[in-house]
Design an enzyme around this catalytic site. Structure first.
Site, PDB file in Angstrom:
ATOM      1  N   LEU A 185      37.860  30.676  40.077  1.00 14.35           N
ATOM      2  CA  LEU A 185      38.374  32.067  40.403  1.00 14.35           C
ATOM      3  C   LEU A 185      38.878  32.191  41.644  1.00 14.35           C
ATOM      4  O   LEU A 185      39.278  31.113  42.229  1.00 14.35           O
ATOM      5  CB  LEU A 185      36.523  31.872  41.153  1.00 14.35           C
ATOM      6  CG  LEU A 185      35.233  31.638  40.079  1.00 14.35           C
ATOM      7  CD1 LEU A 185      34.061  31.055  41.337  1.00 14.35           C
ATOM      8  CD2 LEU A 185      35.098  32.432  39.277  1.00 14.35           C
ATOM      9  N   ASP A 186      39.065  33.112  41.079  1.00 10.54           N
ATOM     10  CA  ASP A 186      40.370  34.105  42.184  1.00 10.54           C
ATOM     11  C   ASP A 186      40.009  33.982  43.740  1.00 10.54           C
ATOM     12  O   ASP A 186      38.997  34.299  43.407  1.00 10.54           O
ATOM     13  CB  ASP A 186      40.771  35.749  41.948  1.00 10.54           C
ATOM     14  CG  ASP A 186      41.508  35.588  40.832  1.00 10.54           C
ATOM     15  OD1 ASP A 186      42.274  34.499  40.548  1.00 10.54           O
ATOM     16  OD2 ASP A 186      41.489  36.731  40.191  1.00 10.54           O
ATOM     17  N   LYS A 187      40.466  33.629  44.693  1.00  7.52           N
ATOM     18  CA  LYS A 187      40.830  33.766  46.090  1.00  7.52           C
ATOM     19  C   LYS A 187      39.109  34.563  46.399  1.00  7.52           C
ATOM     20  O   LYS A 187      38.202  34.314  46.877  1.00  7.52           O
ATOM     21  CB  LYS A 187      41.752  33.569  47.477  1.00  7.52           C
ATOM     22  CG  LYS A 187      41.034  32.882  48.586  1.00  7.52           C
ATOM     23  CD  LYS A 187      42.922  32.771  48.774  1.00  7.52           C
ATOM     24  CE  LYS A 187      42.566  32.858  50.448  1.00  7.52           C
ATOM     25  NZ  LYS A 187      43.400  32.576  51.023  1.00  7.52           N
ATOM     26  N   ARG A 228      39.766  42.199  36.575  1.00  5.15           N
ATOM     27  CA  ARG A 228      41.269  42.770  38.457  1.00  5.15           C
ATOM     28  C   ARG A 228      41.940  44.406  37.388  1.00  5.15           C
ATOM     29  O   ARG A 228      41.681  45.172  37.771  1.00  5.15           O
ATOM     30  CB  ARG A 228      41.642  42.348  38.560  1.00  5.15           C
ATOM     31  CG  ARG A 228      40.568  41.400  39.249  1.00  5.15           C
ATOM     32  CD  ARG A 228      41.332  40.062  40.451  1.00  5.15           C
ATOM     33  NE  ARG A 228      42.186  40.719  41.438  1.00  5.15           N
ATOM     34  CZ  ARG A 228      42.668  39.439  42.428  1.00  5.15           C
ATOM     35  NH1 ARG A 228      42.790  38.187  42.271  1.00  5.15           N
ATOM     36  NH2 ARG A 228      43.876  39.837  43.739  1.00  5.15           N
TER      37      ARG A 228
END
Length: 234
Positions: A50-52, A149
Site C-alpha cells: 500500500l502507498d504510504k 490515484r
C-alpha cells in the site's frame, strides 16, 4: 502504526495506518518488524503493498509456503480488492472503468496513457460525500503503482489530501484499502475494514454509503473484455 484484524497460523491481516510506509528505508522502525514484535513471529512476508498515504487492509504471510501461495493468488489476479477514496471534485462520470497503460511522469508521479498493451484497469462507483465532495468505491483489477490515484485524477477527481495528484490539502490522503476477498487452501476469506483515521470519513453521507457497501464483492461489477486482464509478470 497498525491494528491487527485477523490471524491464522499461515497469515496475518492488519490495518496499516495512514502515513506509515511498508518499505524499510522509510521507517526507523519498519512496519513488518513492529508487527512481528507484537505477534511473536520471527519473519513476516509482505504479500502486497500500500502507498504510504493509504490506510487499510494489508496481508502478511507467516511462513514462506503460505507467502508463495498467497503471492501467486495476487499474481494471477485471483484476489478481489476494494478501496475507498474521497475527492473534492465531481468526476466526469459517476461510475465506470478506467483503462490504460501507465508510464512515469514528473518526479514521483505516473500518468495514464491511451494505449492498452499492459493496462491498469480500475472500476469505480461513487456517491455524494457531503459538502460537495464525492465518495468512491474502487475495484482495481490490476495492481499498478499509484493506479487508483491516477485513475481518479484522469476522471477529474483527484483524491483529497493526495500531495501528488489531488487538488485539496487535508489531514491525510483519503485513500483506504477497504475490503479483500481471496481463496487460500480451498477456503474463501472475506475481510472488511472501515476507515477510522480522518474526519471526512465520519460524515453522515459517507457512513450511510459504507453501510450499503458492506459486501462489495456482491455488487454487480461490469464484465471486462476477455484477455484484457493479464497475469502479473514480475
Amino acid at each position: 502504526m497498525f491494528t491487527l484484524l485477523h490471524q491464522t497460523p499461515d497469515f496475518l491481516v492488519i490495518c496499516k495506518h495512514a502515513g506509515v510506509s511498508v518499505h524499510k528505508d522509510d521507517n526507523d522502525q519498519p512496519l513488518l518488524a513492529e508487527v512481528a514484535a507484537a505477534t511473536g513471529d520471527q519473519q513476516l512476508y509482505l504479500i502486497h503493498r500500500l502507498d504510504k498515504m493509504t490506510s487499510g487492509i494489508l496481508l502478511l504471510g507467516r511462513h514462506a509456503k503460505a507467502a508463495a501461495e498467497l503471492s501467486g493468488n495476487f499474481a494471477r489476479r485471483e484476489v478481489q480488492k476494494f478501496y475507498l477514496a474521497i475527492s473534492s471534485k465531481k468526476p466526469k462520470k459517476k461510475q465506470g472503468t478506467v483503462i490504460g497503460d501507465m508510464s512515469r511522469s514528473r518526479r514521483r508521479s505516473w500518468k495514464l496513457e491511451t494505449t492498452r498493451e499492459n493496462p491498469a484497469i480500475t472500476q469505480f462507483i461513487s456517491t455524494a460525500a457531503g459538502d460537495g465532495r464525492r465518495l468512491f468505491l474502487c475495484k482495481p483489477c490490476t495492481g499498478k503503482t499509484h493506479q487508483i490515484r491516477v485513475a481518479l485524477k484522469s476522471v477529474g477527481a483527484g483524491i483529497t489530501g493526495d500531495d501528488i495528484y489531488g487538488q485539496e490539502a487535508a489531514d491525510r490522503g483519503y485513500l483506504h484499502a477497504f475490503a479483500l476477498q481471496f481463496t487460500f487452501q480451498g477456503q474463501v476469506y472475506c475481510f472488511i475494514c472501515p476507515p477510522e483515521q480522518g474526519e471526512l470519513w465520519q460524515g453522515a453521507q459517507v457512513q450511510t454509503a459504507l453501510a450499503g457497501w458492506s459486501a462489495p464483492w456482491d455488487i454487480h461489477w461490469p464484465s471486462l473484455p476477455s484477455g484484457l486482464v493479464k497475469p502479473r509478470v514480475d
